[in-house]
Write a protein that holds these residues in place. Structure first.
Motif, mmCIF file in Angstrom:
data_model
loop_
_atom_site.group_PDB
_atom_site.id
_atom_site.type_symbol
_atom_site.label_atom_id
_atom_site.label_comp_id
_atom_site.label_asym_id
_atom_site.label_seq_id
_atom_site.Cartn_x
_atom_site.Cartn_y
_atom_site.Cartn_z
ATOM 1 N N GLN A 114 54.847 30.566 37.712
ATOM 2 C CA GLN A 114 53.554 31.002 37.425
ATOM 3 C C GLN A 114 52.156 30.224 37.996
ATOM 4 O O GLN A 114 51.432 30.835 38.386
ATOM 5 C CB GLN A 114 53.435 31.012 35.915
ATOM 6 C CG GLN A 114 54.322 32.153 35.049
ATOM 7 C CD GLN A 114 54.494 31.937 33.778
ATOM 8 O OE1 GLN A 114 54.186 31.183 33.111
ATOM 9 N NE2 GLN A 114 54.682 33.181 33.038
ATOM 10 N N LEU A 168 47.289 27.801 32.501
ATOM 11 C CA LEU A 168 47.355 29.082 33.185
ATOM 12 C C LEU A 168 46.264 30.162 32.625
ATOM 13 O O LEU A 168 45.728 30.736 33.475
ATOM 14 C CB LEU A 168 48.855 29.708 32.976
ATOM 15 C CG LEU A 168 49.979 29.171 34.128
ATOM 16 C CD1 LEU A 168 50.999 29.617 33.457
ATOM 17 C CD2 LEU A 168 49.421 29.846 35.348
ATOM 18 N N ASP A 194 40.642 30.394 42.109
ATOM 19 C CA ASP A 194 41.129 30.531 43.251
ATOM 20 C C ASP A 194 40.994 29.459 44.417
ATOM 21 O O ASP A 194 41.059 29.806 45.507
ATOM 22 C CB ASP A 194 40.632 31.846 43.862
ATOM 23 C CG ASP A 194 39.176 32.037 44.017
ATOM 24 O OD1 ASP A 194 38.628 30.904 44.094
ATOM 25 O OD2 ASP A 194 39.113 33.030 44.609
ATOM 26 N N GLN A 216 39.264 33.123 36.900
ATOM 27 C CA GLN A 216 39.721 33.689 38.149
ATOM 28 C C GLN A 216 39.637 32.373 39.374
ATOM 29 O O GLN A 216 38.996 32.690 40.266
ATOM 30 C CB GLN A 216 38.684 34.883 38.735
ATOM 31 C CG GLN A 216 38.721 36.154 37.500
ATOM 32 C CD GLN A 216 37.828 37.296 37.995
ATOM 33 O OE1 GLN A 216 37.020 37.201 38.483
ATOM 34 N NE2 GLN A 216 38.525 38.245 37.548
ATOM 35 N N GLU A 260 51.891 30.947 41.562
ATOM 36 C CA GLU A 260 51.108 32.434 41.716
ATOM 37 C C GLU A 260 49.646 32.181 41.799
ATOM 38 O O GLU A 260 48.852 32.888 42.253
ATOM 39 C CB GLU A 260 51.700 33.276 40.745
ATOM 40 C CG GLU A 260 53.156 33.679 41.100
ATOM 41 C CD GLU A 260 53.746 34.686 39.861
ATOM 42 O OE1 GLU A 260 52.776 34.991 38.988
ATOM 43 O OE2 GLU A 260 55.019 35.172 39.786
ATOM 44 N N ARG A 261 49.142 31.048 40.957
ATOM 45 C CA ARG A 261 47.668 30.906 40.814
ATOM 46 C C ARG A 261 47.454 30.149 41.964
ATOM 47 O O ARG A 261 46.077 29.756 41.898
ATOM 48 C CB ARG A 261 47.466 30.091 39.517
ATOM 49 C CG ARG A 261 47.792 30.865 38.031
ATOM 50 C CD ARG A 261 47.149 32.131 38.141
ATOM 51 N NE ARG A 261 45.613 32.073 38.649
ATOM 52 C CZ ARG A 261 44.867 33.202 38.644
ATOM 53 N NH1 ARG A 261 45.427 34.496 38.426
ATOM 54 N NH2 ARG A 261 43.527 32.972 38.930
ATOM 55 N N LEU A 289 42.782 29.092 33.796
ATOM 56 C CA LEU A 289 42.549 29.262 35.270
ATOM 57 C C LEU A 289 42.395 31.078 35.434
ATOM 58 O O LEU A 289 41.696 31.292 36.369
ATOM 59 C CB LEU A 289 43.696 28.843 35.878
ATOM 60 C CG LEU A 289 43.874 27.094 36.162
ATOM 61 C CD1 LEU A 289 45.337 26.917 36.699
ATOM 62 C CD2 LEU A 289 42.932 26.688 36.882
ATOM 63 N N LYS A 290 43.341 31.654 34.768
ATOM 64 C CA LYS A 290 43.062 33.232 34.623
ATOM 65 C C LYS A 290 41.615 33.731 34.355
ATOM 66 O O LYS A 290 41.377 34.502 35.222
ATOM 67 C CB LYS A 290 44.357 33.763 34.266
ATOM 68 C CG LYS A 290 45.717 33.661 34.761
ATOM 69 C CD LYS A 290 46.756 34.198 34.001
ATOM 70 C CE LYS A 290 48.169 34.132 34.657
ATOM 71 N NZ LYS A 290 49.250 34.667 33.721
#
Length: 260
Positions: free
Chosen positions: A165, A139, A148, A146, A168-169, A142-143
């Motif tokens: 979570q 997570l 997508d 960014q 949500e990604r 990936l965050k």
């Protein structure tokens, strides 16, 4: 129709891919996603997907097969080249990810996975993610990137909070043989509670044998047995469940939804 979103029909344990695919088709498994695990397997994966219209592929480096002496820069550069020259039937990057349960340097895993994320972002492809005891690391990476482009966290056995979570990604949750075991209560409760739109089916053949077939190689033709178990955990009708799972699978890999 069913879509096995993660199976290694190139592995020797399954024998002739043509026979494996035919047996799957006879069981109404009409599409399969074949993720590569090593650089040496890329050519074979590409060959199989070019020969069989029901099979699509992904190219990547599985963390389990990394080694201290591998030329990471060269391997990742060649992955970039392979993705740049890919056929339309290569629809994802992977199998890639992180694994805290293997004796492979974790920082090396992070470096390689981070490059997979970058390449997937660059080529606008989803990821096929392997994660064992590393969901928080996945997570975070990936965050930070960014990311997508979506993808699948395959063979998910984490908590409901972790699953939500990841959803949500923009990721789907791979539902495999673990739910066929009554002792896997946490995973079964999690899969029962998640939005149906976030789920896809997989076998991970020849691995992840389902209940009743312990000690035997798994096969894509057993995907309907996982579906039957999922049906017992969910409130949807068989038709609703089957239709939405097919749609989810086609959607994540950007494939035509020919079932509708």
């Amino acid at each position: 129709m069913f879509f096995d979103t993660h199976c290694h029909i190139d592995f020797a344990e399954l024998g002739d891919p043509q026979m494996t695919i035919q047996q799957a088709m006879d069981a109404e498994v009409h599409r399969l996603l074949l993720p590569a695990t090593t650089q040496k397997s890329w050519a074979n994966v590409t060959s199989i997907v070019s020969r069989f219209p029901s099979v699509y592929g992904a190219l990547g480096l599985h963390p389990y097969f990394l080694s201290p002496d591998m030329a990471m820069t060269s391997s990742l550069s060649q992955l970039d080249d392979a993705l740049k020259q890919r056929s339309r039937r290569i629809v994802a990057v992977g199998e890639c990810g992180l694994d805290a349960m293997i004796d492979i340097d974790f920082q090396q895993q992070v470096t390689v996975f981070t490059e997979h994320i970058r390449l997937a972002q660059h080529y606008h492809l989803p990821l096929v993610i392997h994660s064992r005891k590393t969901h928080h690391h996945i997570l975070s990476l990936l965050k930070n990137a960014q990311f997508d482009e979506g993808g699948v966290v395959h063979g998910f056995t984490g908590s409901e909070q972790q699953a939500r979570q990841l959803i949500e990604r923009g990721l789907k949750i791979g539902v495999g043989g673990s739910i066929t075991y009554s002792r896997a209560q946490k995973t079964r409760r999690t899969i029962a509670s998640l939005p149906l739109e976030s789920l896809v089916l997989e076998t991970d053949a020849p691995d992840m044998p389902i209940a009743g077939f312990q000690g035997k190689s798994n096969h894509p033709e057993r995907l309907p047995l996982i579906f039957q178990c999922l049906l017992e955990l969910r409130s949807e009708t068989p038709d609703e469940l089957k239709s939405q799972l097919w749609h989810n699978s086609c959607d994540v890999f950007q494939l035509p939804d020919t079932a509708r």
